[in-house]
Design a protein around this motif. Structure first.
Motif, short mmCIF file in Angstrom:
data_model
loop_
_atom_site.label_atom_id
_atom_site.label_comp_id
_atom_site.label_asym_id
_atom_site.label_seq_id
_atom_site.Cartn_x
_atom_site.Cartn_y
_atom_site.Cartn_z
N VAL A 1 1.17 -1.27 0.10
CA VAL A 1 0.25 0.17 -0.02
C VAL A 1 0.49 1.34 0.01
CG1 VAL A 1 -2.88 -0.96 1.63
CG2 VAL A 1 0.11 0.01 2.95
N VAL A 2 0.31 2.45 -0.21
CA VAL A 2 0.93 3.34 -0.67
C VAL A 2 0.63 4.83 0.55
CG1 VAL A 2 1.12 5.95 -1.47
CG2 VAL A 2 0.28 3.92 -2.42
N PRO A 3 1.72 4.57 1.80
CA PRO A 3 1.13 5.42 3.29
C PRO A 3 0.43 6.60 2.45
CG PRO A 3 3.46 4.89 2.99
CD PRO A 3 2.99 4.62 1.03
N GLY A 4 -0.48 6.80 3.79
CA GLY A 4 -0.85 8.02 3.43
C GLY A 4 -2.42 8.11 2.86
N SER A 5 -2.83 6.90 2.05
CA SER A 5 -3.65 6.76 0.94
C SER A 5 -4.74 6.11 1.92
CB SER A 5 -3.35 5.53 0.20
OG SER A 5 -3.04 4.35 0.41
N GLU A 6 -5.91 5.60 1.17
CA GLU A 6 -7.23 5.59 0.86
C GLU A 6 -6.97 3.50 0.29
OE1 GLU A 6 -10.14 8.17 1.01
OE2 GLU A 6 -9.05 9.30 2.19
N VAL A 7 -7.53 2.71 0.76
CA VAL A 7 -7.98 1.47 0.34
C VAL A 7 -8.95 0.63 0.58
CG1 VAL A 7 -6.62 -0.79 0.19
CG2 VAL A 7 -5.15 1.54 0.07
N THR A 8 -9.44 0.68 -0.64
CA THR A 8 -11.24 0.09 -0.67
C THR A 8 -11.15 -1.74 -1.68
OG1 THR A 8 -13.06 2.15 -0.90
CG2 THR A 8 -13.90 0.45 -1.26
N ALA A 9 -11.61 -2.20 -0.14
CA ALA A 9 -11.37 -4.02 -0.84
C ALA A 9 -13.05 -4.09 -1.09
CB ALA A 9 -10.47 -4.84 0.26
N ARG A 10 -13.35 -4.79 -2.04
CA ARG A 10 -14.59 -5.37 -2.54
C ARG A 10 -14.57 -7.18 -2.48
NH1 ARG A 10 -18.81 -3.10 -3.30
NH2 ARG A 10 -19.89 -3.62 -5.35
N PHE A 11 -15.56 -7.77 -1.84
CA PHE A 11 -15.26 -9.17 -2.10
C PHE A 11 -17.19 -9.06 -2.61
CE2 PHE A 11 -14.71 -7.90 2.52
CZ PHE A 11 -15.81 -8.12 2.29
N GLN A 12 -17.14 -10.77 -2.77
CA GLN A 12 -17.90 -11.56 -3.24
C GLN A 12 -18.28 -12.47 -1.89
OE1 GLN A 12 -21.15 -10.97 -5.99
NE2 GLN A 12 -22.09 -12.23 -4.76
N THR A 13 -19.85 -12.79 -1.35
CA THR A 13 -19.32 -13.59 -0.57
C THR A 13 -20.50 -14.48 -0.59
OG1 THR A 13 -21.26 -11.81 0.54
CG2 THR A 13 -19.23 -11.51 1.24
N PHE A 14 -20.69 -15.37 -0.70
CA PHE A 14 -22.05 -16.71 -0.71
C PHE A 14 -21.92 -17.13 0.67
CE2 PHE A 14 -18.54 -16.17 -4.17
CZ PHE A 14 -19.52 -15.65 -5.07
N SER A 15 -23.26 -17.08 1.22
CA SER A 15 -23.89 -17.75 2.48
C SER A 15 -24.53 -18.16 2.88
CB SER A 15 -24.09 -16.13 3.83
OG SER A 15 -25.14 -15.42 3.09
N VAL B 1 -5.05 6.78 -4.05
CA VAL B 1 -3.56 7.31 -4.38
C VAL B 1 -2.24 6.82 -4.69
CG1 VAL B 1 -2.40 9.16 -3.33
CG2 VAL B 1 -3.61 9.17 -1.64
N LEU B 2 -2.03 7.43 -5.75
CA LEU B 2 -1.32 6.05 -6.44
C LEU B 2 0.46 6.95 -6.33
CD1 LEU B 2 -3.16 5.48 -9.31
CD2 LEU B 2 -3.60 4.62 -7.98
N PRO B 3 1.91 5.46 -5.63
CA PRO B 3 2.63 5.32 -6.34
C PRO B 3 2.87 6.35 -7.56
CG PRO B 3 2.14 3.67 -6.20
CD PRO B 3 1.27 4.22 -6.18
N PRO B 4 4.11 7.28 -8.09
CA PRO B 4 4.20 7.55 -9.31
C PRO B 4 5.46 6.09 -9.71
CG PRO B 4 5.82 8.94 -7.74
CD PRO B 4 4.42 8.36 -6.21
N PHE B 5 5.78 5.59 -9.02
CA PHE B 5 6.87 5.15 -9.08
C PHE B 5 6.71 2.88 -8.27
CE2 PHE B 5 9.02 8.80 -9.27
CZ PHE B 5 9.07 9.45 -10.87
N ASP C 1 8.18 10.02 -1.42
CA ASP C 1 9.48 9.18 -2.09
C ASP C 1 10.36 10.47 -2.17
OD1 ASP C 1 10.79 7.16 -2.33
OD2 ASP C 1 10.25 6.80 -4.28
N SER C 2 8.91 11.74 -3.33
CA SER C 2 9.95 11.94 -4.78
C SER C 2 8.87 14.03 -4.98
CB SER C 2 10.00 11.95 -6.10
OG SER C 2 11.03 12.76 -6.69
N LYS C 3 9.98 14.95 -4.56
CA LYS C 3 8.58 15.87 -4.49
C LYS C 3 9.29 16.56 -5.91
CE LYS C 3 8.06 16.01 -0.25
NZ LYS C 3 6.62 15.80 0.22
#
Length: 374
Positions: free
Chosen positions: A53-67, A155-159, A199-201
């Protein structure tokens, strides 16, 4: 033997794909040995997934459930969340996540179509996240999850990771929904992306317009938003025009349709948001190639900065001075309306830009020397 199988380390899944035009990985596998369509049966012991992951970013994980029908919407499952730094040590969360005696967690509560979602706010010291999918209130065999986990990074890392020291270069897709290298028409609705500047400016963005249409100087606009760790706008390091929509510049291309512009983020900037849109050009009349090269213009944070930003310790450490005389006087009126002289200095070898004003001089009148009598 079983203990060794259960305790084997989880392989980290990187953000970037292996395509020529790097794009954020949109899906990862909960079980790397199975296909995407496979169903992973959850147990009390977590099935772990490790993500870069990227420090300070927001990550959303979506998944399909079967119950089972009797387990739908009853918190039958849980996701244990661990935030790890570069050394593998766990770091505190940024909040907005439940925490118990066993650590951070998110309940698996799917919607009517069986889709669940987990939003993570990544701490600034965190470089990877471990998600552990497990049963909570459900019984054995009552809940399973699709093997393909959809992941979105805001937020994506540039490299990409693993590059050697020195200047780096990477190519990303401007519009993730289109194929890399495809021709995408520009509209009034901007195409935007967010890049981490931890990481870079200093970067240079390079791209190309598609087709042979004539491009006038104000046909395309680029908008910039520089934000700190707390989400507050901090502004650009260099002087950039500012309008009602924020900081901007017009995108001017060469005779072959290529264009480029530079971005210089201040030290307190955590990420920069960049948006491209048609301005004076009619909507859809111009097309852009869906591939943008990002070139690093300075070494990474912690290395020596480029020479044009470096000053000896005894001289001012602010870039972009205007090369003027060593000492000048500038007059202005204070709040009471009286004239006041303010001195300002500038480094003679400095980069063109802004001057720095010093504190006002004393306005005490000069005392005349009395003649000596006798």
């Amino acid at each position: 033997m079983l203990r060794k199988i259960f305790d084997r380390p989880v392989q980290q899944q990187a953000i970037w794909t292996d395509e020529e035009t790097a794009r954020p990985r949109s899906a990862v596998l909960l079980d790397s040995n199975e296909a995407t369509s496979h169903h992973v049966m959850l147990r009390k012991r977590p099935t772990e997934l490790k993500l870069e992951v990227v420090p300070g970013s927001e990550v959303t994980a979506r998944f399909q459930t079967f119950s089972s029908p009797d387990q739908h919407g009853t918190k039958s499952g849980i996701i244990w969340v661990k935030f790890l730094d570069a050394s593998g040590n766990e770091v505190p969360s940024r909040g907005r996540i439940s925490k118990g005696r066993q650590g951070n967690y998110i309940y698996v509560v799917p919607d009517a179509l069986g889709w669940g979602e987990a939003m993570l706010y990544i701490p600034w010291e965190c470089t990877e996240v471990v998600l552990g999918f497990a049963l909570w209130k459900g019984y054995a065999g009552s809940l399973s999850v699709g093997n393909g986990i959809h992941v979105v990074h805001s937020v994506l890392p540039p490299f990409s990771a693993g590059k050697a020291a020195g200047l780096r270069r990477n190519r990303i897709a401007l519009v993730p929904d289109h194929e890399p290298g495809a021709e995408v028409p520009l509209s009034k609705d901007p195409f935007s992306l967010s890049l981490s500047t931890l990481d870079s400016k200093h970067f240079r963005f390079e791209g190309k317009f598609a087709g042979s249409a004539t491009i006038n100087p104000r046909d395309v606009v680029v908008l910039f938003t520089f934000e700190g760790k707390d989400g507050v706008e901090v502004g650009s390091l260099t002087k950039v025009p500012r309008g009602p929509l924020g900081e901007y510049m017009y995108l001017v291309s060469g005779s072959d349709g290529t264009w480029s512009f530079e971005v210089h983020a201040p030290m307190d900037c955590a990420h920069v948001r960049i948006a491209l849109a048609a301005w004076h050009a009619p909507e859809g009349s111009l097309k852009i190639v869906n591939a943008v090269d990002i070139v690093e213009l300075s070494p990474r944070v912690g290395q020596r900065p480029p020479s044009w930003l470096w000053r000896p310790s005894a001289e001012p450490q602010v870039p972009n001075f205007r090369p003027v005389a060593r000492s000048c006087r500038q007059y202005h009126r204070d709040q009471q309306g009286t004239m006041d002289a303010t001195s300002y200095t500038a480094h003679p070898r400095a980069h063109p830009g802004r001057e720095v004003l010093s504190t006002p001089q004393s306005r005490r009148p000069l005392e005349k020397k009395r003649p000596r009598i006798g």
